[in-house]
Scaffold this motif. Structure first.
Motif, PDB file in Angstrom:
ATOM      1  N   VAL A 166       0.839  -1.196   0.000  1.00 28.20           N
ATOM      2  CA  VAL A 166       0.000   0.000   0.000  1.00 28.20           C
ATOM      3  C   VAL A 166       0.877   1.251   0.000  1.00 28.20           C
ATOM      4  CG1 VAL A 166      -1.621   1.365   1.395  1.00 28.20           C
ATOM      5  CG2 VAL A 166      -2.043  -1.072   1.010  1.00 28.20           C
ATOM      6  N   GLY A 167       1.921   1.245   0.820  1.00 22.47           N
ATOM      7  CA  GLY A 167       2.827   2.382   0.876  1.00 22.47           C
ATOM      8  C   GLY A 167       3.542   2.633  -0.439  1.00 22.47           C
ATOM      9  N   GLU A 168       3.737   1.575  -1.209  1.00 24.41           N
ATOM     10  CA  GLU A 168       4.385   1.697  -2.517  1.00 24.41           C
ATOM     11  C   GLU A 168       3.411   2.096  -3.614  1.00 24.41           C
ATOM     12  OE1 GLU A 168       7.888  -1.680  -1.674  1.00 24.41           O
ATOM     13  OE2 GLU A 168       6.078  -2.199  -2.831  1.00 24.41           O
ATOM     14  N   GLY A 169       2.135   2.248  -3.246  1.00 28.57           N
ATOM     15  CA  GLY A 169       1.132   2.649  -4.219  1.00 28.57           C
ATOM     16  C   GLY A 169       0.651   1.538  -5.137  1.00 28.57           C
ATOM     17  N   ARG A 170       0.831   0.300  -4.715  1.00 23.85           N
ATOM     18  CA  ARG A 170       0.421  -0.836  -5.545  1.00 23.85           C
ATOM     19  C   ARG A 170      -1.077  -1.117  -5.401  1.00 23.85           C
ATOM     20  NH1 ARG A 170       4.895  -3.824  -7.279  1.00 23.85           N
ATOM     21  NH2 ARG A 170       6.857  -3.381  -6.162  1.00 23.85           N
ATOM     22  N   ALA A 171      -1.625  -1.805  -6.395  1.00 24.74           N
ATOM     23  CA  ALA A 171      -3.023  -2.218  -6.363  1.00 24.74           C
ATOM     24  C   ALA A 171      -3.165  -3.699  -6.040  1.00 24.74           C
ATOM     25  CB  ALA A 171      -3.697  -1.925  -7.705  1.00 24.74           C
ATOM     26  N   GLU A 172      -2.047  -4.445  -6.093  1.00 22.09           N
ATOM     27  CA  GLU A 172      -2.081  -5.879  -5.834  1.00 22.09           C
ATOM     28  C   GLU A 172      -0.705  -6.330  -5.370  1.00 22.09           C
ATOM     29  OE1 GLU A 172      -2.643  -8.245  -9.406  1.00 22.09           O
ATOM     30  OE2 GLU A 172      -1.792  -6.630 -10.615  1.00 22.09           O
ATOM     31  N   SER A 173      -0.657  -7.545  -4.835  1.00 17.89           N
ATOM     32  CA  SER A 173       0.606  -8.106  -4.371  1.00 17.89           C
ATOM     33  C   SER A 173       1.451  -8.540  -5.561  1.00 17.89           C
ATOM     34  CB  SER A 173       0.352  -9.310  -3.471  1.00 17.89           C
ATOM     35  OG  SER A 173       1.540 -10.058  -3.280  1.00 17.89           O
ATOM     36  N   PRO A 174       2.697  -8.096  -5.641  1.00 19.27           N
ATOM     37  CA  PRO A 174       3.553  -8.578  -6.725  1.00 19.27           C
ATOM     38  C   PRO A 174       3.977 -10.035  -6.550  1.00 19.27           C
ATOM     39  CG  PRO A 174       4.816  -7.205  -5.212  1.00 19.27           C
ATOM     40  CD  PRO A 174       3.388  -7.110  -4.780  1.00 19.27           C
ATOM     41  N   LEU A 175       3.804 -10.574  -5.343  1.00 17.15           N
ATOM     42  CA  LEU A 175       4.159 -11.969  -5.075  1.00 17.15           C
ATOM     43  C   LEU A 175       2.979 -12.921  -5.220  1.00 17.15           C
ATOM     44  CD1 LEU A 175       6.518 -11.644  -1.975  1.00 17.15           C
ATOM     45  CD2 LEU A 175       7.047 -11.462  -4.413  1.00 17.15           C
ATOM     46  N   HIS A 176       1.798 -12.377  -5.402  1.00 20.24           N
ATOM     47  CA  HIS A 176       0.589 -13.198  -5.518  1.00 20.24           C
ATOM     48  C   HIS A 176      -0.463 -12.333  -6.196  1.00 20.24           C
ATOM     49  CE1 HIS A 176      -2.489 -15.992  -3.311  1.00 20.24           C
ATOM     50  NE2 HIS A 176      -2.227 -16.422  -4.528  1.00 20.24           N
ATOM     51  N   THR A 177      -0.315 -12.169  -7.484  1.00 22.04           N
ATOM     52  CA  THR A 177      -1.121 -11.211  -8.225  1.00 22.04           C
ATOM     53  C   THR A 177      -2.589 -11.634  -8.287  1.00 22.04           C
ATOM     54  OG1 THR A 177      -0.771 -12.320 -10.340  1.00 22.04           O
ATOM     55  CG2 THR A 177       0.863 -10.657  -9.672  1.00 22.04           C
ATOM     56  N   HIS A 178      -3.426 -10.685  -8.683  1.00 21.28           N
ATOM     57  CA  HIS A 178      -4.839 -10.995  -8.871  1.00 21.28           C
ATOM     58  C   HIS A 178      -5.026 -12.101  -9.905  1.00 21.28           C
ATOM     59  CE1 HIS A 178      -6.125  -6.691  -7.467  1.00 21.28           C
ATOM     60  NE2 HIS A 178      -5.750  -7.458  -6.465  1.00 21.28           N
TER      61      HIS A 178
END
Length: 343
Positions: A311-323
């Motif tokens: 969230v702090g990095e401004g992401r919308a999803e986990s890069p380790l477990h994407t949507h």
């Protein structure tokens, strides 16, 4: 030859610049309790509110876990302006409706696994989150533990060679009570969605989407899947994944490569350790153990810190477990359940 010094992956340690979010918890069951305690003990996050189906249960939970506010209704928690992110630990049949409600309120959301009971419903959730501009993540806690990050590092450095297969099992005797939620058809019950998702996500993490799915197994008297062995094809290679709600299995996992293999201690889905073994029979193995001190169910803390970092990095999803991967894993389960004839 195996390396004598293993890589040092970056862990999701707290206090590394991630925002300190205010969490609300929906659900007052055992997993919610472990999560609340893990967050308090091992993160820079704060659980500030809880809601459950019965107000008195929420009040009891709040007292037991040091939470300031027990809301009388789920709606009140979702509308609470002091809640930044909601952890949904309600029964899985409720994940879709509750997740959509939290997203519509503009809050970030962590939904206990499985994200939804079908791949189609998972895609509804991810599409809604993307449209609303909020962060959504499945609470697949195993993905964020140190051992998972070590496995990724070993694979990325080519130490295993070409990864060829995964062998994993997860079984617990959960079917002895006819009223157990896992035995109720149409509610996301059965072994695959509750336990089998762990071996399947491990296979997905290291090998990606399967090219073929073959499932054999048995059903309970109520018609949900009781046992299954799922063989996932990845081109010419195959992985074998077993799950059961009838018996306790070793809950071990092995990731095999052309040069070496990883043997994960059991239970492989919680913080443990692993052994790296060479394809050379006479080469001594290399041992790694999680020495962070975050053991057993306290391992739930890793996913909370990971979410805050993302969230702090401004992401919308986990890069380790994407949507996309989350939905793909559920699509694999959908197909396995279809082949078994599970309700």
């Amino acid at each position: 030859m195996l390396p004598r010094t293993l890589p040092e992956p970056e862990l999701f340690l707290p206090g590394r610049g991630e925002p300190s979010l205010r969490w609300g918890v929906i659900g007052a069951g055992w997993i919610a309790g472990f999560f609340a305690d893990a967050v308090r003990a091992h993160t820079a996050q704060t659980v500030v509110a809880v809601a459950a189906r019965r107000p008195e249960r929420a009040e009891e939970f709040a007292r037991a876990h040091g939470i300031h506010t027990a809301h009388a209704t789920v709606d009140a928690l979702i509308d609470d302006p002091f809640v930044d992110v909601v952890y949904i630990a309600a029964p899985q049949i409720d994940h879709l409706a509750l997740g959509l409600q939290v997203i519509a309120a503009g809050k970030h959301v962590l939904i206990e696994k499985p994200l939804a009971t079908t791949a189609a419903d998972a895609r509804r959730l991810t599409s809604a989150a993307q449209a609303a501009g909020v962060f959504l993540m499945e609470a697949m806690w195993s993905r964020y533990q140190p051992q998972a990050l070590m496995i990724r590092a070993l694979a990325a450095e080519g130490i295993l060679g070409d990864i060829t297969s995964v062998m994993a099992d997860h079984g617990q005797p959960l079917a002895d009570d006819p009223s157990h939620r896992l035995l109720v058809p149409g509610t996301g019950g059965g072994a695959l969605l509750d336990l089998g998702i762990y071996p399947i996500q491990l296979d997905s993490m290291v090998l990606g989407d399967p090219t073929s799915i073959t499932a054999v197994g048995s059903l309970t008297a109520s018609g949900v899947d009781a046992t299954s062995t799922v063989v996932l094809g990845h081109g010419v290679e195959q992985s074998t994944l077993m799950t059961s709600i009838l018996t306790k299995t070793p809950t071990l996992a092995t990731i095999c490569g052309t040069d070496a293999r990883i043997e994960i201690d059991g239970p492989f889905h919680i913080p443990t350790g692993l052994t790296l073994r060479s394809a050379d029979l006479f080469e001594p193995p290399v041992r790694w153990t999680d020495d962070t001190g975050v053991s057993l169910m306290d391992g739930l803390a890793w996913e909370a810190t990971a979410l805050a970092r993302f969230v702090g990095e401004g992401r919308a999803e986990s890069p380790l477990h994407t949507h996309a991967e989350t939905a793909s894993i559920l699509a694999t389960i959908d197909e396995a359940r279809r082949q078994l004839g599970a309700l």
